[in-house]
Design an enzyme around this catalytic site. Structure first.
Site, PDB file in Angstrom:
ATOM      1  CB  SER A 140      -2.627   4.427  -5.845  1.00  0.00           C
ATOM      2  OG  SER A 140      -3.587   4.565  -4.719  1.00  0.00           O
TER       3      SER A 140
ATOM      4  CE1 TYR B 148      -3.774  -1.072  -6.052  1.00  0.00           C
ATOM      5  CE2 TYR B 148      -3.951   0.838  -4.460  1.00  0.00           C
ATOM      6  CZ  TYR B 148      -3.841   0.282  -5.829  1.00  0.00           C
ATOM      7  OH  TYR B 148      -4.416   1.298  -6.941  1.00  0.00           O
TER       8      TYR B 148
END
Length: 263
Positions: free
Chosen positions: A145, A158
């Protein structure tokens, strides 16, 4: 060695929706035998398989596994190896998200995010590597990401996990660089997927904004293009990285983020 006449086998985790679905579809269109993974009902799994392989050379196969469970992560790779005999391309795409301040984040949610996004990647890589080494060919693609390269508030689990996935990617690449195996991480910005759509309400709550403002002022604000990345864009890069001409690309992060990390 890999027989060029035999279709390659690709395992794509978390591939019944969003980015994973698009990647699985791209491989299936190119003639790969695709192992699809998820935790869907039989009806939803059948729908995903139809979307991926309705008109492709080889019908995809569904492998149910809850990647929050380490035994199921290991079992997933073992099941694919048992069915197809090998894994030529491994795409670790599965991921989950929880938006909350650090001091309000349930430790169980933190652990679950780590298990799904990081632990499962380690376990599937560990299972796939011996066969890749034996054949002198392998492609490992970890869907990280932009949050593997940058941080944002309220996403501690995350962000930490995706940073770790980037580190795992680099380490694996160095270990197998002379064995015909590459390992790379794709780092998307905001892609409009069910995972992102599910974040909107949480983001609105923690930021004290409307959902419309969250999309404009939180999600798309970091991306200079001011548009969501499309899953098919990620799939096309994953397809290229799996090919022969990507043999010298390894140990790197490839950003598809509308310019987010250029700033």
């Amino acid at each position: 060695m890999v027989d060029p006449k035999e279709p390659k086998v690709a395992l794509v985790t978390g591939s019944t929706s969003g980015i994973g679905l698009a990647i699985a579809r791209r491989y299936a269109e190119a003639g790969y035998r695709v192992a699809v993974n998820g935790i869907e009902t039989p009806e939803k799994a059948a729908k995903a398989l139809a979307t991926i392989g309705g008109d492709t050379p080889h019908a995809p196969s569904y492998f149910a596994a809850n990647l929050a469970d380490s035994a199921e992560s290991t079992g997933l790779a073992s099941s694919v190896l048992e069915r197809f005999g090998r894994i030529d391309v491994l795409v670790n795409n599965a991921g989950i998200q929880k938006v909350a301040p650090v001091d309000e984040l349930d430790p169980l949610d933190f652990q679950r995010i780590v298990a799904v996004s990081l632990d499962s990647a380690f376990l599937t890589i560990r299972a796939a590597l011996p066969g890749m080494k034996e054949r002198g060919f392998g492609r490992i693609i970890n869907i990280a990401s932009a949050h593997g390269l940058r941080a944002s508030p309220f996403k501690s689990a995350y962000v930490a996990t995706k940073h770790a996935v980037v580190g795992l990617t680099k380490t694996v690449a160095l270990e197998v660089a002379e064995q015909g195996i590459t390992c790379n991480a794709i780092c998307p910005g905001y892609v409009w997927t069910p995972l992102v759509a599910a974040q909107v309400a949480d983001q609105a709550r923690v930021h004290g904004m409307s959902e419309e403002d969250v999309i404009k002022k939180v999600m798309l604000a970091p991306q200079p293009t001011r548009r969501f990345v499309q899953p098919e864009e990620i799939a096309e890069m994953a397809f290229y990285l799996a090919g022969e001409m990507a043999r010298s690309i390894t140990g790197t992060t490839i950003s598809i983020d509308g310019g987010w990390t250029a700033k």
